[in-house]
Motif scaffolding. Structure first.
Motif, short mmCIF file in Angstrom:
data_model
loop_
_atom_site.label_atom_id
_atom_site.label_comp_id
_atom_site.label_asym_id
_atom_site.label_seq_id
_atom_site.Cartn_x
_atom_site.Cartn_y
_atom_site.Cartn_z
N CYS A 26 1.01 -8.26 14.51
CA CYS A 26 -0.34 -8.03 13.97
C CYS A 26 -0.56 -8.91 12.75
N THR A 27 -1.57 -9.77 12.83
CA THR A 27 -1.83 -10.70 11.74
C THR A 27 -3.26 -10.60 11.20
N GLU A 28 -3.99 -9.57 11.61
CA GLU A 28 -5.37 -9.39 11.16
C GLU A 28 -5.38 -9.10 9.65
N PRO A 29 -6.51 -9.35 9.00
CA PRO A 29 -6.59 -9.08 7.56
C PRO A 29 -6.29 -7.62 7.20
N ASP A 30 -6.54 -6.69 8.13
CA ASP A 30 -6.30 -5.28 7.85
C ASP A 30 -5.00 -4.77 8.47
N ALA A 31 -4.11 -5.69 8.83
CA ALA A 31 -2.81 -5.30 9.39
C ALA A 31 -1.96 -4.65 8.30
N ALA A 32 -0.92 -3.99 8.73
CA ALA A 32 0.00 -3.36 7.78
C ALA A 32 0.59 -4.43 6.86
N PRO A 33 0.82 -4.10 5.61
CA PRO A 33 1.40 -5.07 4.69
C PRO A 33 2.87 -5.35 5.04
N LEU A 34 3.31 -6.54 4.69
CA LEU A 34 4.73 -6.84 4.84
C LEU A 34 5.49 -6.12 3.74
N PRO A 35 6.67 -5.63 3.91
CA PRO A 35 7.53 -5.63 5.08
C PRO A 35 7.28 -4.46 6.03
N GLU A 36 6.32 -3.59 5.71
CA GLU A 36 6.02 -2.43 6.57
C GLU A 36 5.70 -2.86 8.01
N ARG A 37 5.09 -4.02 8.15
CA ARG A 37 4.69 -4.53 9.46
C ARG A 37 5.89 -4.72 10.40
N ASP A 38 7.04 -5.01 9.84
CA ASP A 38 8.23 -5.26 10.65
C ASP A 38 9.07 -4.00 10.92
N SER A 39 8.67 -2.87 10.36
CA SER A 39 9.40 -1.62 10.59
C SER A 39 9.24 -1.21 12.05
N LEU A 40 10.35 -0.83 12.67
CA LEU A 40 10.31 -0.43 14.08
C LEU A 40 9.57 0.89 14.24
N PHE A 41 8.74 0.97 15.29
CA PHE A 41 8.03 2.20 15.62
C PHE A 41 8.99 3.19 16.28
#
Length: 150
Positions: free
Chosen positions: A45-60
């Motif tokens: 997810c790279t949209e402007p409203d995507a989760a901030p890094l490093p949260e974006r890489d946390s496994l679901f």
């Protein structure tokens, strides 16, 4: 669920549907649900409203952050959507899905994860505007932020 799937398959011209319920006009369905379909994380997810890094890489965690892989495959193979919407993560994401349930059939579609519209969940609540007609669905969320279109 099997009843909806049967109606959609019969409406789309399946030869196994003599005397069964059909829609007057078939269009691929749009799947709308609270949880996003299965994905390992928000890393794509790279949209402007995507989760901030490093949260974006946390496994679901399946069945907690997103649907299970099995549930996702069942929904996609049963409904064969043209588009999907989910939420739950409070962040935006556009995911391209590609399923190949049989060698001669491929199911591809986009899934939009809608960011939260609550001040409690984010400092900049968001919403999507969608127009749907026939076979088309257009996401009307294009706007300018910091001099960039998105």
């Amino acid at each position: 669920m099997w009843f909806i799937s049967d109606i959609l398959k019969c409406s789309n011209g399946s030869k196994l549907c003599k005397g069964k319920t059909k829609l007057d006009k078939y269009t691929k369905p749009i799947l709308i649900q609270h949880f996003p379909l299965y994905r390992a994380s928000d890393s794509q997810c790279t949209e402007p409203d995507a989760a901030p890094l490093p949260e974006r890489d946390s496994l679901f965690v399946e069945r907690w952050d997103c649907l299970s892989k099995e549930s996702t495959e069942y929904l996609v193979e049963s409904l064969r959507p043209r588009l999907a919407f989910g939420a739950h993560t409070h962040h935006s994401c556009v995911a391209r899905h590609s399923f190949v349930p049989t060698p001669d059939h491929k199911i591809e579609f986009l899934e939009y994860t809608v960011p939260s519209f609550s001040w409690r969940n984010r400092l900049d609540p968001k919403y999507y505007l969608l127009t749907v007609s026939g076979e088309e669905a257009n996401q009307g969320r294009k706007c300018r932020r910091n001099g960039k279109d998105w």
